[in-house]
Design a protein around this motif. Structure first.
Motif, PDB file in Angstrom:
ATOM      1  N   TYR A 218     -33.243 -55.376 -29.884  1.00  0.00           N
ATOM      2  CA  TYR A 218     -33.584 -54.637 -30.566  1.00  0.00           C
ATOM      3  C   TYR A 218     -31.744 -54.909 -31.764  1.00  0.00           C
ATOM      4  O   TYR A 218     -30.805 -55.389 -30.386  1.00  0.00           O
ATOM      5  CB  TYR A 218     -33.325 -53.091 -30.542  1.00  0.00           C
ATOM      6  N   PRO A 219     -32.314 -54.586 -32.928  1.00  0.00           N
ATOM      7  CA  PRO A 219     -30.354 -55.118 -33.708  1.00  0.00           C
ATOM      8  C   PRO A 219     -29.108 -54.313 -32.961  1.00  0.00           C
ATOM      9  O   PRO A 219     -29.603 -52.813 -32.657  1.00  0.00           O
ATOM     10  CB  PRO A 219     -30.997 -55.355 -34.612  1.00  0.00           C
ATOM     11  N   TYR A 220     -28.268 -54.372 -33.143  1.00  0.00           N
ATOM     12  CA  TYR A 220     -26.961 -53.680 -33.681  1.00  0.00           C
ATOM     13  C   TYR A 220     -27.274 -52.389 -34.465  1.00  0.00           C
ATOM     14  O   TYR A 220     -26.779 -51.193 -33.612  1.00  0.00           O
ATOM     15  CB  TYR A 220     -25.398 -54.064 -33.664  1.00  0.00           C
ATOM     16  N   ALA A 221     -28.357 -52.545 -35.056  1.00  0.00           N
ATOM     17  CA  ALA A 221     -28.665 -51.178 -36.501  1.00  0.00           C
ATOM     18  C   ALA A 221     -28.817 -49.592 -35.419  1.00  0.00           C
ATOM     19  O   ALA A 221     -28.308 -49.053 -35.811  1.00  0.00           O
ATOM     20  CB  ALA A 221     -29.216 -51.911 -37.571  1.00  0.00           C
ATOM     21  N   VAL A 222     -29.501 -50.271 -34.310  1.00  0.00           N
ATOM     22  CA  VAL A 222     -30.299 -49.033 -33.416  1.00  0.00           C
ATOM     23  C   VAL A 222     -28.775 -49.150 -32.922  1.00  0.00           C
ATOM     24  O   VAL A 222     -29.094 -47.080 -32.323  1.00  0.00           O
ATOM     25  CB  VAL A 222     -31.475 -49.680 -32.286  1.00  0.00           C
ATOM     26  N   VAL A 223     -28.428 -49.511 -32.055  1.00  0.00           N
ATOM     27  CA  VAL A 223     -27.134 -48.822 -31.056  1.00  0.00           C
ATOM     28  C   VAL A 223     -26.109 -47.885 -32.370  1.00  0.00           C
ATOM     29  O   VAL A 223     -25.912 -46.778 -32.334  1.00  0.00           O
ATOM     30  CB  VAL A 223     -26.244 -49.665 -30.792  1.00  0.00           C
ATOM     31  N   ARG A 224     -25.449 -47.960 -33.476  1.00  0.00           N
ATOM     32  CA  ARG A 224     -25.146 -47.535 -33.997  1.00  0.00           C
ATOM     33  C   ARG A 224     -25.819 -46.496 -34.854  1.00  0.00           C
ATOM     34  O   ARG A 224     -24.857 -45.297 -34.889  1.00  0.00           O
ATOM     35  CB  ARG A 224     -24.338 -48.777 -35.915  1.00  0.00           C
ATOM     36  N   GLN A 225     -27.096 -46.782 -34.915  1.00  0.00           N
ATOM     37  CA  GLN A 225     -27.801 -45.487 -35.283  1.00  0.00           C
ATOM     38  C   GLN A 225     -27.561 -44.226 -34.101  1.00  0.00           C
ATOM     39  O   GLN A 225     -27.948 -43.288 -34.509  1.00  0.00           O
ATOM     40  CB  GLN A 225     -29.422 -45.732 -35.882  1.00  0.00           C
ATOM     41  N   GLY A 226     -28.011 -45.142 -32.943  1.00  0.00           N
ATOM     42  CA  GLY A 226     -28.003 -44.118 -32.644  1.00  0.00           C
ATOM     43  C   GLY A 226     -26.312 -42.994 -31.661  1.00  0.00           C
ATOM     44  O   GLY A 226     -26.761 -42.429 -31.434  1.00  0.00           O
ATOM     45  N   GLY A 227     -25.718 -43.650 -31.934  1.00  0.00           N
ATOM     46  CA  GLY A 227     -24.073 -43.831 -31.674  1.00  0.00           C
ATOM     47  C   GLY A 227     -23.186 -42.392 -32.487  1.00  0.00           C
ATOM     48  O   GLY A 227     -22.607 -41.586 -32.597  1.00  0.00           O
ATOM     49  N   VAL A 228     -24.380 -42.318 -33.433  1.00  0.00           N
ATOM     50  CA  VAL A 228     -23.854 -41.009 -34.632  1.00  0.00           C
ATOM     51  C   VAL A 228     -24.742 -39.600 -34.462  1.00  0.00           C
ATOM     52  O   VAL A 228     -25.192 -39.767 -34.597  1.00  0.00           O
ATOM     53  CB  VAL A 228     -24.475 -41.598 -36.595  1.00  0.00           C
ATOM     54  N   GLY A 229     -23.870 -38.264 -35.127  1.00  0.00           N
ATOM     55  CA  GLY A 229     -24.140 -37.716 -35.066  1.00  0.00           C
ATOM     56  C   GLY A 229     -24.613 -37.001 -33.152  1.00  0.00           C
ATOM     57  O   GLY A 229     -23.305 -37.263 -31.893  1.00  0.00           O
ATOM     58  N   GLU A 230     -25.292 -35.903 -33.465  1.00  0.00           N
ATOM     59  CA  GLU A 230     -25.846 -35.280 -31.928  1.00  0.00           C
ATOM     60  C   GLU A 230     -26.487 -36.337 -30.479  1.00  0.00           C
ATOM     61  O   GLU A 230     -26.720 -37.050 -30.800  1.00  0.00           O
ATOM     62  CB  GLU A 230     -26.430 -33.958 -31.983  1.00  0.00           C
ATOM     63  N   GLN A 231     -24.982 -36.028 -29.523  1.00  0.00           N
ATOM     64  CA  GLN A 231     -25.516 -36.660 -28.342  1.00  0.00           C
ATOM     65  C   GLN A 231     -25.574 -35.666 -27.716  1.00  0.00           C
ATOM     66  O   GLN A 231     -24.982 -34.527 -27.172  1.00  0.00           O
ATOM     67  CB  GLN A 231     -24.331 -37.802 -27.742  1.00  0.00           C
ATOM     68  N   PHE A 232     -26.820 -35.788 -26.355  1.00  0.00           N
ATOM     69  CA  PHE A 232     -27.328 -35.075 -25.743  1.00  0.00           C
ATOM     70  C   PHE A 232     -27.512 -34.795 -24.628  1.00  0.00           C
ATOM     71  O   PHE A 232     -27.587 -36.312 -24.147  1.00  0.00           O
ATOM     72  CB  PHE A 232     -29.273 -34.393 -26.148  1.00  0.00           C
ATOM     73  N   THR A 233     -27.332 -34.113 -23.668  1.00  0.00           N
ATOM     74  CA  THR A 233     -27.482 -34.386 -22.007  1.00  0.00           C
ATOM     75  C   THR A 233     -28.407 -32.400 -21.472  1.00  0.00           C
ATOM     76  O   THR A 233     -28.129 -32.286 -22.341  1.00  0.00           O
ATOM     77  CB  THR A 233     -25.959 -34.504 -21.282  1.00  0.00           C
ATOM     78  N   LEU A 234     -28.363 -33.282 -20.419  1.00  0.00           N
ATOM     79  CA  LEU A 234     -28.911 -31.821 -19.309  1.00  0.00           C
ATOM     80  C   LEU A 234     -27.694 -30.829 -19.167  1.00  0.00           C
ATOM     81  O   LEU A 234     -26.644 -31.395 -19.128  1.00  0.00           O
ATOM     82  CB  LEU A 234     -29.955 -32.569 -17.678  1.00  0.00           C
TER      83      LEU A 234
END
Length: 542
Positions: A218-234
Motif C-alpha cells: 500500500y502507498p505511504y498515503a495509507v500510513v500517513r492517514q493512519g498516523g493522523v488523529g486518535e491512536q488506540f490501544t486496549l
C-alpha cells in the motif's frame, strides 16, 4: 473428512466435485440486501465509523436493530448485544529530528514520518537516542536468523525494513528461497506488529519502519492517514510496542543513511544474509510527543443463533467482520464502503440465511462485528482473550474483510490455505459451485496477518479467510489486477472508498454463500476442524 490428497488435487484444478443442486443453494443472501446495508453503513450519517465517535454510536445501534429484527438472540450472556472493549485513545503531536554526520534534519509530520507514544504519559521526551539499523528486525530461530546478534539496543532508536527478508532462491534467483520465511509468502516476522513487539522485547526506545510501497502493498498515503488523529490501544493491554513506534517515508530514510555515509540500497542487500549485523548510523534521534488522551469503551456487536442440539449448543462457530473504519478528519469522511461496510453487511446476510433454515444448526453460531480492527485488530484481540463463550469450545472463526464488488470469479483464493482441515470444506463447497480453490495470489502481502482471524488463530481457533481477486468470469486475465490495484492505490483507506454505481456484487454473493455452506457444515459436523501438522498454530490446539 476429505483426504489431503483430494484437497490438493482440487486446489490444483485436477479434481472436481459434483455441483450443488440448485434447490440446495442458499437463497436468502442477495445483492440488494448486501448493497442496501453498505449504503447505510457507508453513508454521511455514520461519519466513517471511528471507534469512540458518533459514528460508532450509530453503527452499534443500527447493527443491534438489524440483528434483533432478524430474530437472533443477544450475543452477550448478560442479555445485551455488545461486548464492551475498554480502550485508551491518544492523539499525538510528534516531533522528530535526527543529527547524523554533522547534519541535523527536522522531519515534517505526517508527510515525512508518523509516530505515537504507547505509554500512559501525556508527554514523552527522548533525547540523543542512538540510531541503529537492524535490517528486518527478525529473530527467527527456526530459520537460524537473528538480526540483532546480541547488540544492545536498549534506549536506542532502531530503523527496520518492512516485510520479511526477501532472500533469493540460490537455485533460481528470480524467486525467493522457500526454505527461509516461507519464500514468497509473508510470515508474521514481516508484519509491522511483530517488528514493534520485538523492539519492545529488546528494550528499544523507538522503532521506526521504513515504508516502501511494493513490499508494504500500500502507498505511504495509507500510513500517513493512519498516523493522523486518535491512536488506540486496549486500556489494559500488555507492553507490545516500544515507547515510540512509527514509520518513515523511504526518501527520508535514504537521506538519513546518506548523511551517515551509508548506501540504503547496499544495506538492504546486506540485510538479506544471515550474517547481517546491526549498523549504527553514528548519530542520534530526538523525540517529543504530546498527547491528548481519553479513555473510552468501544464495542463489539455480538448476536447469536442458539444451536438446536441440547448436547452441542454450548459449542460455537464464529463469523466475524469489523465494523470500524477511519472516521472523519476535518471535512473529509473516510467511508470505508468496501473496508469494511461490505463485510459487516455480509454478516447480516449470513444471519438472514441461517434464520431461513427450517431448523437451526446443532451448534450455536455467533455473529461478531468487531471494533478497532483498523487500529491493530483490537476488538478481535479483546474477544479472543476475554471471550463471552469459552475459546476451548469454539470450533472455528470465519472472517470477512472486504467483499468482492467486481463480478463472479471462477475460483476463490484461500488466504488461510494449508493451516487446517477447513481447507477440505472450502474445496468441497467451492466445487459444488463449480469453482476452484487456489492459494493466495498475493502471498507477499501477508494478508493472513492483517485481519481479525489472526487473533482467533493466536488462541488456537482454526480460521478461514478468503479473497476473490482473480479469474473473473468473462474478463481478461488482466482485469483482476486492474481492479484490485486500482482500489489499493486510490481508494484503500481513502475518502474515495465509497459506494459506486458500477459495483457488481454477484460474485460477492457467491462468496458469502460459500462461507455459509462451510460454516453450516462445521456447525452440524461430527468432527471439529483441526490444525495441520505444519501450521504454526497447531501447538495451541493439538
Amino acid at each position: 473428512m476429505m483426504s489431503n490428497k483430494i484437497v490438493a488435487l482440487a486446489m490444483a484444478g485436477m479434481f472436481a466435485l459434483p455441483a450443488l443442486a440448485a434447490d440446495k443453494a442458499p437463497k436468502a443472501i442477495s445483492e440488494k440486501g448486501l448493497l442496501d446495508s453498505i449504503k447505510v453503513l457507508a453513508s454521511d450519517e455514520f461519519e466513517g465509523r471511528a471507534p469512540g465517535s458518533r459514528g460508532e454510536e450509530k453503527t452499534v445501534a443500527w447493527l443491534t436493530a438489524q440483528f434483533k429484527a432478524l430474530g437472533l438472540k443477544p450475543g452477550n450472556p448478560d442479555g445485551s448485544w455488545v461486548q464492551k472493549v475498554p480502550m485508551r485513545s491518544q492523539t499525538p503531536t510528534p516531533r522528530f529530528s535526527w543529527s547524523v554526520g554533522g547534519k541535523t534534519v527536522k522531519l515534517n509530520f505526517p508527510d515525512d514520518f508518523v509516530a505515537s507514544s504507547t505509554g500512559p504519559e501525556t508527554s514523552v521526551r527522548i533525547k540523543d537516542s542512538e540510531i541503529v539499523f537492524v535490517g528486518y528486525g527478525a529473530v527467527a530461530p527456526e530459520y537460524g536468523w537473528d538480526d540483532f546478534k546480541g547488540v544492545d539496543v536498549r534506549g536506542k532508536t532502531i530503523i527496520m525494513l518492512i516485510n520479511d527478508p526477501a532472500v533469493p532462491d540460490p537455485r533460481d534467483p528470480s524467486k525467493l528461497d522457500p526454505s527461509l520465511f516461507k519464500g514468497e509468502e509473508m510470515t508474521y516476522y514481516g508484519r509491522w506488529t511483530y517488528k514493534y513487539e520485538i523492539a519492545a522485547k529488546m528494550g528499544a526506545a523507538a522503532a521506526i519502519i521504513v515504508h516502501e510501497t511494493k513490499p508494504a502493498a500500500y502507498p505511504y498515503a495509507v500510513v500517513r492517514q493512519g498516523g493522523v488523529g486518535e491512536q488506540f490501544t486496549l486500556a489494559n493491554g500488555g507492553k507490545e510496542t516500544p515507547e515510540i513506534p512509527g514509520w518513515i517515508h523511504e526518501d527520508k530514510a535514504r537521506e538519513m543513511f546518506a548523511a551517515a555515509g551509508l548506501d540504503f540500497a547496499q544495506l538492504k542487500q546486506a540485510a538479506l544474509k544471515k550474517d547481517f549485523k546491526p549498523v549504527s548510523l553514528k548519530g542520534v534521534a530526538n523525540w517529543e510527543i504530546d498527547n491528548e488522551r481519553r479513555f473510552l469503551d468501544s464495542h463489539n456487536v455480538v448476536a447469536m443463533l442458539p444451536g438446536s442440539d441440547p448436547k452441542l449448543k454450548d459449542e460455537y462457530v464464529i463469523y466475524s467482520a469489523h465494523w470500524d473504519h477511519l472516521g472523519k478528519h476535518g471535512d473529509k469522511i473516510f467511508y470505508g464502503a468496501l473496508d469494511n461496510a461490505s463485510g459487516t453487511a455480509a454478516l447480516l446476510e449470513l444471519a438472514k440465511e441461517y434464520k431461513a433454515l427450517p431448523k437451526a444448526p446443532k451448534r450455536s453460531v455467533l455473529f461478531i462485528a468487531t471494533t478497532a480492527e483498523e487500529r491493530g485488530l483490537l476488538g478481535a484481540k479483546y474477544y479472543a482473550h476475554k471471550p463471552l463463550y469459552p475459546i476451548e469450545r469454539t470450533l472455528a472463526d470465519i472472517n470477512i474483510d472486504g467483499v468482492n464488488a467486481w463480478g463472479r470469479t471462477a475460483q476463490i483464493e484461500h488466504v488461510t490455505s494449508g493451516h487446517s482441515s477447513l481447507d477440505g470444506l472450502l474445496v468441497k463447497y467451492a466445487a459444488a459451485q463449480g469453482r476452484k480453490v487456489v492459494p493466495n495470489s498475493r502471498p507477499e502481502t501477508g494478508t493472513f496477518y492483517r485481519a481479525d482471524q489472526l487473533e482467533f488463530a493466536r488462541v488456537g481457533v482454526p480460521v478461514l479467510y478468503t479473497k476473490a481477486r482473480s479469474n473473473y468470469v468473462g474478463k481478461p486475465d488482466s482485469y483482476a489486477r486492474e481492479v484490485v490495484d486500482r482500489y489499493t492505490a486510490h481508494d484503500y483507506h481513502q475518502p474515495t472508498d465509497m459506494v459506486r454505481s458500477d459495483w457488481d456484487f454477484s460474485g460477492g454473493v457467491q462468496d458469502i454463500q460459500l462461507l455459509f455452506q462451510v460454516g453450516l457444515d462445521v456447525a452440524n459436523g461430527k468432527q471439529w476442524p483441526k490444525w495441520n501438522e505444519s501450521s504454526e498454530f497447531r501447538a495451541l490446539r493439538p
